[in-house]
Scaffold this motif. Structure first.
Motif, PDB file in Angstrom:
ATOM      1  N   PRO A  32     -15.644  27.827   8.060  1.00  0.00           N
ATOM      2  CA  PRO A  32     -15.981  26.712   8.954  1.00  0.00           C
ATOM      3  C   PRO A  32     -17.242  27.056   9.751  1.00  0.00           C
ATOM      4  O   PRO A  32     -17.522  28.222   9.977  1.00  0.00           O
ATOM      5  CB  PRO A  32     -14.769  26.599   9.873  1.00  0.00           C
ATOM      6  CG  PRO A  32     -14.051  27.892   9.766  1.00  0.00           C
ATOM      7  CD  PRO A  32     -14.395  28.493   8.442  1.00  0.00           C
ATOM      8  N   GLY A  34     -20.109  25.822  13.147  1.00  0.00           N
ATOM      9  CA  GLY A  34     -20.240  25.099  14.418  1.00  0.00           C
ATOM     10  C   GLY A  34     -19.930  26.057  15.546  1.00  0.00           C
ATOM     11  O   GLY A  34     -18.765  26.248  15.887  1.00  0.00           O
ATOM     12  N   TYR A 303     -20.262  19.981   4.297  1.00  0.00           N
ATOM     13  CA  TYR A 303     -19.688  20.256   5.622  1.00  0.00           C
ATOM     14  C   TYR A 303     -19.513  18.962   6.400  1.00  0.00           C
ATOM     15  O   TYR A 303     -20.415  18.131   6.446  1.00  0.00           O
ATOM     16  CB  TYR A 303     -20.576  21.226   6.403  1.00  0.00           C
ATOM     17  CG  TYR A 303     -20.263  22.674   6.083  1.00  0.00           C
ATOM     18  CD1 TYR A 303     -19.151  23.301   6.650  1.00  0.00           C
ATOM     19  CD2 TYR A 303     -21.056  23.408   5.201  1.00  0.00           C
ATOM     20  CE1 TYR A 303     -18.845  24.626   6.357  1.00  0.00           C
ATOM     21  CE2 TYR A 303     -20.755  24.737   4.885  1.00  0.00           C
ATOM     22  CZ  TYR A 303     -19.646  25.332   5.475  1.00  0.00           C
ATOM     23  OH  TYR A 303     -19.337  26.646   5.169  1.00  0.00           O
ATOM     24  N   ASP A 304     -18.314  18.817   7.015  1.00  0.00           N
ATOM     25  CA  ASP A 304     -18.056  17.635   7.850  1.00  0.00           C
ATOM     26  C   ASP A 304     -16.984  17.999   8.884  1.00  0.00           C
ATOM     27  O   ASP A 304     -16.245  18.969   8.720  1.00  0.00           O
ATOM     28  CB  ASP A 304     -17.582  16.455   6.979  1.00  0.00           C
ATOM     29  CG  ASP A 304     -17.618  15.109   7.721  1.00  0.00           C
ATOM     30  OD1 ASP A 304     -18.177  15.041   8.849  1.00  0.00           O
ATOM     31  OD2 ASP A 304     -17.065  14.131   7.179  1.00  0.00           O
ATOM     32  N   TYR A 305     -16.937  17.201   9.926  1.00  0.00           N
ATOM     33  CA  TYR A 305     -15.913  17.402  10.961  1.00  0.00           C
ATOM     34  C   TYR A 305     -14.542  16.896  10.473  1.00  0.00           C
ATOM     35  O   TYR A 305     -14.474  15.967   9.660  1.00  0.00           O
ATOM     36  CB  TYR A 305     -16.280  16.652  12.243  1.00  0.00           C
ATOM     37  CG  TYR A 305     -17.531  17.184  12.901  1.00  0.00           C
ATOM     38  CD1 TYR A 305     -17.470  18.304  13.731  1.00  0.00           C
ATOM     39  CD2 TYR A 305     -18.762  16.571  12.673  1.00  0.00           C
ATOM     40  CE1 TYR A 305     -18.621  18.800  14.323  1.00  0.00           C
ATOM     41  CE2 TYR A 305     -19.918  17.063  13.265  1.00  0.00           C
ATOM     42  CZ  TYR A 305     -19.842  18.175  14.087  1.00  0.00           C
ATOM     43  OH  TYR A 305     -20.980  18.664  14.670  1.00  0.00           O
ATOM     44  N   GLU A 310     -15.739  15.000  16.870  1.00  0.00           N
ATOM     45  CA  GLU A 310     -16.512  16.224  16.578  1.00  0.00           C
ATOM     46  C   GLU A 310     -16.090  17.396  17.471  1.00  0.00           C
ATOM     47  O   GLU A 310     -16.901  18.221  17.867  1.00  0.00           O
ATOM     48  CB  GLU A 310     -18.024  15.928  16.677  1.00  0.00           C
ATOM     49  CG  GLU A 310     -18.400  14.772  15.748  1.00  0.00           C
ATOM     50  CD  GLU A 310     -19.896  14.434  15.720  1.00  0.00           C
ATOM     51  OE1 GLU A 310     -20.652  15.031  16.503  1.00  0.00           O
ATOM     52  OE2 GLU A 310     -20.276  13.576  14.894  1.00  0.00           O
ATOM     53  N   GLN A 314     -16.968  22.260  11.662  1.00  0.00           N
ATOM     54  CA  GLN A 314     -17.170  21.556  10.400  1.00  0.00           C
ATOM     55  C   GLN A 314     -16.580  22.386   9.272  1.00  0.00           C
ATOM     56  O   GLN A 314     -16.683  23.616   9.264  1.00  0.00           O
ATOM     57  CB  GLN A 314     -18.653  21.312  10.159  1.00  0.00           C
ATOM     58  CG  GLN A 314     -19.236  20.307  11.145  1.00  0.00           C
ATOM     59  CD  GLN A 314     -20.609  19.824  10.710  1.00  0.00           C
ATOM     60  OE1 GLN A 314     -20.762  19.210   9.660  1.00  0.00           O
ATOM     61  NE2 GLN A 314     -21.607  20.122  11.536  1.00  0.00           N
ATOM     62  N   LYS A 316     -16.167  22.843   4.991  1.00  0.00           N
ATOM     63  CA  LYS A 316     -16.752  22.488   3.688  1.00  0.00           C
ATOM     64  C   LYS A 316     -15.644  21.825   2.874  1.00  0.00           C
ATOM     65  O   LYS A 316     -14.669  22.473   2.497  1.00  0.00           O
ATOM     66  CB  LYS A 316     -17.253  23.755   2.989  1.00  0.00           C
ATOM     67  CG  LYS A 316     -17.940  23.517   1.651  1.00  0.00           C
ATOM     68  CD  LYS A 316     -19.395  23.085   1.809  1.00  0.00           C
ATOM     69  CE  LYS A 316     -20.103  22.873   0.465  1.00  0.00           C
ATOM     70  NZ  LYS A 316     -20.672  24.112  -0.089  1.00  0.00           N
ATOM     71  N   THR A 319     -15.459  14.800   1.412  1.00  0.00           N
ATOM     72  CA  THR A 319     -15.293  13.907   2.564  1.00  0.00           C
ATOM     73  C   THR A 319     -15.956  12.556   2.317  1.00  0.00           C
ATOM     74  O   THR A 319     -16.925  12.454   1.560  1.00  0.00           O
ATOM     75  CB  THR A 319     -15.891  14.553   3.845  1.00  0.00           C
ATOM     76  OG1 THR A 319     -15.808  13.610   4.922  1.00  0.00           O
ATOM     77  CG2 THR A 319     -17.340  14.956   3.637  1.00  0.00           C
ATOM     78  N   HIS A 322     -16.603  11.470   8.585  1.00  0.00           N
ATOM     79  CA  HIS A 322     -15.556  11.603   9.613  1.00  0.00           C
ATOM     80  C   HIS A 322     -15.507  10.432  10.595  1.00  0.00           C
ATOM     81  O   HIS A 322     -14.625  10.387  11.441  1.00  0.00           O
ATOM     82  CB  HIS A 322     -15.712  12.920  10.373  1.00  0.00           C
ATOM     83  CG  HIS A 322     -16.937  12.986  11.235  1.00  0.00           C
ATOM     84  ND1 HIS A 322     -18.203  13.155  10.708  1.00  0.00           N
ATOM     85  CD2 HIS A 322     -17.100  12.902  12.575  1.00  0.00           C
ATOM     86  CE1 HIS A 322     -19.077  13.171  11.699  1.00  0.00           C
ATOM     87  NE2 HIS A 322     -18.438  13.018  12.843  1.00  0.00           N
TER      88      HIS A 322
END
Lengths: 441, 441
Positions: A32, A34, A303-305, A310, A314, A316, A319, A322
């Protein structure tokens, strides 16, 4: 012959360790990201779960206290052979289904709920906060909190909260507080609620609310029911039991099928078998059954929340974005933008097939009706997707003549979802004489 | 230790014979009377069941086909030790409950439904007719009919039909026809319906309708879910399993408790233990938990009809009168004027104690809530009466210090009864933020 239809295990055959697939993955799992959010994790999460999230141990002991909770919840659960369904379809395939529908609250969600509640209690927390979509996770955590003696607050996607009154009352009965989300209780929720008090909500908004609530109370901790690695691992008890049951039956699956939203059900059922593929050279076709309302495995691998606000790191994963809105479906547990990083990686590497069924849900509810009339158990709307995929596969076998062994998971029961069944299948219209419908008679 | 909370049996431990208590009764069972009605019996009933009704054999083989159906329905069912409930109560008693709530349709009723449907199919019938009160029996017979490939028509007491929409749709899903009773479909029903199309109905009226419907169709046969000897015998599978489970647990009950309407649940659970009392010198206190709405065991012990329309023979039983109206209760399965002749005789001879709980049902639903929060499983409203009686007994043990072993049966689940829970416990009012409740969100 006894055992022809039901392969049972006794409590002393409960798996004693969870299976963590991370060390067996063909490629390292992307971590992850962030900085800000990762720094928050130790404050946001149950410590033991956070440790498990990043563990590279293949087998992790299930604490005695959790084994006890599993036994109280009725585990192990039976594996059934669907002979009547096979006969109706005229398929040469053998079909087996796992009975997670015996869950006290109605779904497989209790498995990780009990583990998380147990650890939270051990760590001195007094309250759990969470979100729920279909309501299954919220009920499961309410139950688990009640079993270990914790309070519980649930933020429930408003679009579902409104029509599932029985399930809401069920959570109340366990002693939980339940809020429609977005709610005025949190900053994230209030911003949306003030603009539109009828906002239908989404799972990712509700996650943000659950996180924010726990953040503001040192005695509270947030609990997530899907997506994360430790959740998939807790759920592995399903697949591990099923493996023992196949051994007893002297059989082994060629196809492993389950429905997939965030991935906890699919992951829990399929990962132990995936382990056999990755480490023992077994050949299995895996099928994840989804809804066209939110076919996240057909999204982008990036990658996304995990949440709308948020607040999470994030991940991988496959998705659909979000902050995307998805149309409501009865199988609401499948309506989430992203898929577990573990399952996403395996999908990315070609180990998992996927199918998405139309969002009017006629196809999957028809499949559920066929199942009900032959096997007799009433599946949850989400489980109807597993059934549809299993029937599709059995029908393919009929065409090719292949005697495949098909394993699928009935992740929950549908006793509290008859309104959904009725809306799709128009059951009330089958009633021969119309009656006024009045509460209380 | 595994097995501390759940005592399980595997399919090969299913009882192979039913227990028929008739030859072991301390006095001969008074026979049914009524020349005209008795002459009708061979036309009204499934032949094998009629034979079993008058059998004096102690053990009757369960056909392989029925054993198969039992296994498909998930039998044997677990026995749970209620340690968390014991702890909360602070009782020295040990409490065990049988998990009939695992039934595919939600209650113990499937046991005799499967047997009757099996025999009806063997005898060449194409359709089953029946009545239902709480809806549990109608669902169970709908399920059983679907499993063996028969049609099914259900006459459902209107007062309950109206508020249990989900259960009605569940019967429709199995393919049954469901009519609110009294209905215009039969002579008995039409007479009452024409006077009042809102007539709330009663179990004994619905029985008359089911009987009349079958009488007019040579391909149809009537099936009764309670009261009769063969029904009690089919249900003995519950108690027989429980005996094996107590043997495994190294324990034996001092008190056997269950709720009682017509007697199928109480009889099925308790009669094998009663057999131990009558033939092996065991000492057990039996408690039948009833509603003050219809406390038939406090009625008169005399000959009476089983139905409103006097189509059945008269049975010697405790009765409140076959044309009496009873106030609706959520535990509607307990709302019937008469009690099984077998159980009535045993009650008459002092072998069975009885308790009747107030008809506002607050007491029993409070007991159910305590059970839900400690043991986690959601009981049917009828089962709430068993729980209340078990808790009362455990509290008595607390006062006296007696370490009694209490066995009670949770005859069904409450997933489709949350409306009832809500009306009695006001669960919706526990929701912190009021929301418009709209279907479909």
């Amino acid at each position: 012959m006894p055992g022809d239809y039901q392969i049972s295990l006794s409590p002393d055959e409960l798996p004693r360790k969870w299976y963590n697939i991370i060390p067996d993955l063909p490629e390292p799992l992307p971590p992850p990201i962030g900085e800000k959010q990762l720094a928050q994790l130790p404050k946001m999460m149950i410590k033991t779960c956070l440790g498990q999230e990043f563990s590279t141990e293949r087998w992790i002991d299930i604490p005695d206290g959790v084994l006890e909770l599993f036994e109280r919840a009725g585990r192990p659960r039976p594996l059934f052979r669907a002979k009547a369904l096979e006969k109706l379809l005229g398929t040469p395939a053998k079909m087996y289904y796992k009975g997670e529908f015996y869950s006290p609250t109605g779904s497989h969600k209790v498995n990780t709920a009990l583990a998380q509640a147990y650890y939270a209690k051990q760590e001195g927390f007094e309250r759990l906060t969470t979100e729920t979509g279909a309501g299954q996770w919220g009920t499961a955590l309410s139950y688990a909190a009640s079993m270990v003696g914790l309070k519980c607050t649930v933020y429930w996607v408003r679009a579902v909260y409104r029509w599932k009154e029985s399930r809401r009352n069920f959570m109340n009965l366990y002693g939980s507080e339940v809020f429609a989300s977005p709610s005025p209780k949190t900053k994230v929720g209030k911003a949306l609620f003030d603009k539109n008090p009828d906002h239908p909500g989404s799972l990712s908004i509700a996650i943000s609310e659950g996180l924010e609530d726990a953040e503001g109370d040192p005695k509270a901790v947030y609990s997530l029911g899907s997506v994360l690695n430790h959740v998939i691992m807790h759920q592995s008890v399903i697949g591990l039991e099923t493996q023992k049951q196949f051994e007893k039956a002297g059989d082994y699956p060629d196809v492993v099928i389950s429905c997939l939203g965030g991935g906890s059900n699919f992951g829990g059922f399929a990962m132990p078998f995936m382990g056999d593929v990755l480490t023992k050279g077994k050949k299995i076709k895996f099928i994840a059954a989804q809804s066209q309302a939110a076919p996240n495995l057909q999204g982008e691998y990036k990658y996304d929340y995990a949440d709308h606000g948020e607040l999470t790191p994030q991940l991988k994963m496959y998705t659909l974005g979000h902050q995307t809105d998805f149309p409501p479906v009865k199988g609401d547990g499948l309506r989430y933008h992203g898929c577990s990083p573990i399952i996403s990686l395996l999908r990315h590497l070609g180990y998992i097939d996927t199918v998405a069924y139309p969002k009017d849900e006629k196809y999957v509810f028809d499949a559920a009706e066929v199942f009900v009339r032959t096997e007799g158990f009433l599946p949850a709307p989400e489980s109807a997707y597993s059934i549809a995929a299993a029937i599709d596969e059995a029908n393919r076998c009929k065409q090719t003549g292949e005697k495949k062994v098909i394993a699928f998971n009935i992740s929950g029961h549908g006793f509290m979802d008859m309104v959904g069944y009725d809306e799709v299948l128009h059951l009330t219209e089958r009633t021969p004489i119309k009656e006024k419908v009045v509460a209380g008679g």
